[in-house]
Design an enzyme around this catalytic site. Structure first.
Site, PDB file in Angstrom:
ATOM      1  N   LYS A 222     -26.793  84.846  10.544  1.00 49.67           N
ATOM      2  CA  LYS A 222     -25.373  84.587  10.796  1.00 49.67           C
ATOM      3  C   LYS A 222     -24.677  83.888   9.930  1.00 49.67           C
ATOM      4  CE  LYS A 222     -22.138  82.999  14.430  1.00 49.67           C
ATOM      5  NZ  LYS A 222     -22.201  82.343  15.882  1.00 49.67           N
ATOM      6  N   ARG A 232     -12.215  83.399  17.860  1.00 49.95           N
ATOM      7  CA  ARG A 232     -12.097  82.201  18.319  1.00 49.95           C
ATOM      8  C   ARG A 232     -10.535  82.023  18.979  1.00 49.95           C
ATOM      9  NH1 ARG A 232     -14.407  79.678  12.557  1.00 49.95           N
ATOM     10  NH2 ARG A 232     -16.603  80.348  12.749  1.00 49.95           N
ATOM     11  N   LYS A 245     -17.947  75.694   9.606  1.00 57.08           N
ATOM     12  CA  LYS A 245     -19.396  75.885  10.013  1.00 57.08           C
ATOM     13  C   LYS A 245     -20.369  76.111   9.072  1.00 57.08           C
ATOM     14  CE  LYS A 245     -17.988  77.468  14.741  1.00 57.08           C
ATOM     15  NZ  LYS A 245     -18.177  78.289  15.881  1.00 57.08           N
ATOM     16  N   GLU A 261     -34.557  83.622   7.223  1.00 54.33           N
ATOM     17  CA  GLU A 261     -34.242  83.367   8.550  1.00 54.33           C
ATOM     18  C   GLU A 261     -34.887  84.232   9.717  1.00 54.33           C
ATOM     19  OE1 GLU A 261     -32.362  81.127  10.048  1.00 54.33           O
ATOM     20  OE2 GLU A 261     -31.179  79.976   8.458  1.00 54.33           O
ATOM     21  N   LYS A 276     -24.841  89.459  11.504  1.00 56.48           N
ATOM     22  CA  LYS A 276     -23.621  89.086  11.876  1.00 56.48           C
ATOM     23  C   LYS A 276     -22.815  88.475  10.755  1.00 56.48           C
ATOM     24  CE  LYS A 276     -20.840  86.540  15.310  1.00 56.48           C
ATOM     25  NZ  LYS A 276     -21.093  85.403  16.148  1.00 56.48           N
ATOM     26  N   SER A 302     -15.073  90.483  15.828  1.00 54.01           N
ATOM     27  CA  SER A 302     -13.748  90.510  16.278  1.00 54.01           C
ATOM     28  C   SER A 302     -12.783  90.776  15.164  1.00 54.01           C
ATOM     29  CB  SER A 302     -13.403  89.204  16.911  1.00 54.01           C
ATOM     30  OG  SER A 302     -13.683  88.224  16.069  1.00 54.01           O
ATOM     31  N   TYR A 341     -16.950  95.642  20.247  1.00 55.60           N
ATOM     32  CA  TYR A 341     -15.807  95.663  21.354  1.00 55.60           C
ATOM     33  C   TYR A 341     -15.369  96.970  21.712  1.00 55.60           C
ATOM     34  CZ  TYR A 341     -16.039  90.700  20.204  1.00 55.60           C
ATOM     35  OH  TYR A 341     -16.491  89.489  19.929  1.00 55.60           O
TER      36      TYR A 341
HETATM   37  C1  PBG Z   1     -20.308  81.253  18.747  1.00 57.87           C
HETATM   38  C2  PBG Z   1     -20.075  82.660  18.529  1.00 57.87           C
HETATM   39  C3  PBG Z   1     -19.130  83.092  17.440  1.00 57.87           C
HETATM   40  C4  PBG Z   1     -19.106  84.689  17.624  1.00 57.87           C
HETATM   41  C5  PBG Z   1     -20.296  84.886  18.521  1.00 57.87           C
HETATM   42  N1  PBG Z   1     -20.825  83.753  19.102  1.00 57.87           N
HETATM   43  C6  PBG Z   1     -17.950  82.376  16.879  1.00 57.87           C
HETATM   44  C7  PBG Z   1     -18.414  81.466  15.588  1.00 57.87           C
HETATM   45  O1  PBG Z   1     -19.622  81.165  15.254  1.00 57.87           O
HETATM   46  O2  PBG Z   1     -17.476  80.992  15.380  1.00 57.87           O
HETATM   47  C8  PBG Z   1     -18.209  85.561  16.731  1.00 57.87           C
HETATM   48  C9  PBG Z   1     -18.279  86.863  17.448  1.00 57.87           C
HETATM   49  C10 PBG Z   1     -16.997  87.704  16.977  1.00 57.87           C
HETATM   50  O3  PBG Z   1     -16.229  87.150  15.824  1.00 57.87           O
HETATM   51  O4  PBG Z   1     -16.669  88.652  17.718  1.00 57.87           O
HETATM   52  N2  PBG Z   1     -21.410  80.593  18.052  1.00 57.87           N
END
Ligand code: PBG
Length: 354
Positions: A222, A232, A245, A261, A276, A302, A341
């Protein structure tokens, strides 16, 4: 097999030489790639990758509200759902043949604190929704994040000391969160926090508490990505997130590290792995699938959804075609399935085409 690619080169056309354009003389090509593309039946016959409804996981957003739906400004066409509506939409998804949903909560500001303690409440929004959906639609899979960001006042996925995100203390809380979700009936725990050792700790805790059938889909690779912006907004962490992050999510420049990982998460007991974001990281999906041959998923996040929707709303893209093409790309790269989505819209389209 080595095909000769050297072809006879046609003589340059003389200006106004209609004969050369419209004449019947063949170039004498042995291999014509276009032959197989000449008709729909033939294109379908030689297609290497297929997208089916069974490849789809539908992420949905939950909210405690008397309103069935509240719109999300940055994700046109996606709403936050109250529990009753989430149950109805899960029924709809199951009827379409979508195998699984992935709910995410919008948690009231008043319930967020420094350690994300609401995540451990067995009566929280997620746990109530999971129970309600499992009771009404037992045949659909439910995949829930293990991560604290919806619940923390600082918007991070773990617990903090000063400006640092503590690894092992976070893993202890995340493990408790996973147990609460499993007790509620969650089928798959998806650790999305990127703390070290969390998959192993969650696996051990699940097994020790009678949840040895609960699967783990690890957010294995990720990345610290700008493409999570609209998510968010959806869960209300844009305003709360302090800093970024990058001390736990991966650097976008790295790909060998993704392999490390994934290897670790598999050793620790992950049943499935995820990469992701999606489209910007297709190379990582292909490498992971090639190397490990395990169930591999992509998350079309998203921001990827928002880009396609925004362009479509402006009339700059055919939204449905871009949607289908982007999902096919994941299959071609080697993904077994995609969190998207677009899931119900894709399923409707596939149904109409069948
Ligand atoms: C939370 C999480 C996130 C997403 C899925 N789980 C956001 C992040 O890590 O800030 C993102 C999903 C998306 O953008 O559609 N840990």
């Amino acid at each position: 097999m080595a095909f000769r690619v050297v072809q006879p080169f046609p003589a340059p056309l003389a200006r106004g030489d209609d004969q050369s354009i419209h004449g019947t003389e063949s170039l004498g090509l042995t291999r014509r790639m276009r032959r197989n593309r000449k008709a729909d039946w033939s294109r379908r016959l030689v297609r290497e990758s297929v997208l089916t409804t069974s490849d789809l996981i539908w992420p949905i957003f939950l909210i405690d509200s008397s309103e069935a739906r509240t719109p999300i400004a940055w994700m046109p066409g996606v709403d936050r759902l109250n529990i009753d509506e989430a149950v109805r939409q899960s029924e709809h998804a199951a009827a379409l043949g979508i195998p699984a949903i992935a709910p995410f909560p919008f948690v009231e500001k008043g319930l967020r604190d420094a350690t994300g303690s609401e995540a451990l409440n067995g009566r929280n929004l997620m746990c109530r929704a999971v129970r309600a959906i499992k009771a009404a639609v037992p045949q659909i899979g439910i995949i829930c994040d293990a991560a604290l960001d919806p619940y923390t006042s600082h918007g991070h996925d773990g617990v903090m000391a000063g400006e640092r995100i503590l690894n092992d203390a976070s893993v202890r809380v995340l493990t408790q969160q996973a147990l609460a979700l499993a007790d509620a009936g969650t089928d798959v725990i998806a650790p999305s926090d990127m703390m070290d050792g969390r998959v192993g700790a969650i696996r051990a805790a699940l097994d020790a508490s009678g949840h040895d059938e609960v699967q783990i889909m690890a957010y294995a690779a990720k990345y610290a990505s700008a493409f999570y912006g609209p998510f968010r907004d959806a869960i209300g962490t844009n305003a709360t997130l302090i800093g970024d992050k990058r001390t736990y999510q991966m650097d976008p420049g790295n790909s060998d590290e993704a392999i490390a990982e994934v290897a670790l998460d598999l050793e620790e007991g992950a049943d499935m792995v995820m990469i992701k974001p999606g489209l910007p990281y297709l190379d990582v999906i292909a490498r992971v699938k090639d190397q490990f041959r395990v169930p591999t998923f992509a998350y079309q996040v998203s921001g990827e959804y928002a880009m396609i929707m925004a362009a479509a709303q402006n009339g700059w893209l055919d939204g449905d075609k871009a949607m289908m093409e982007s999902l096919m790309a994941f299959k071609r790269a080697g993904a077994d399935g995609v969190l998207t989505y677009f899931a119900p819209r894709v399923a409707e389209r596939l149904k109409a085409e069948a």
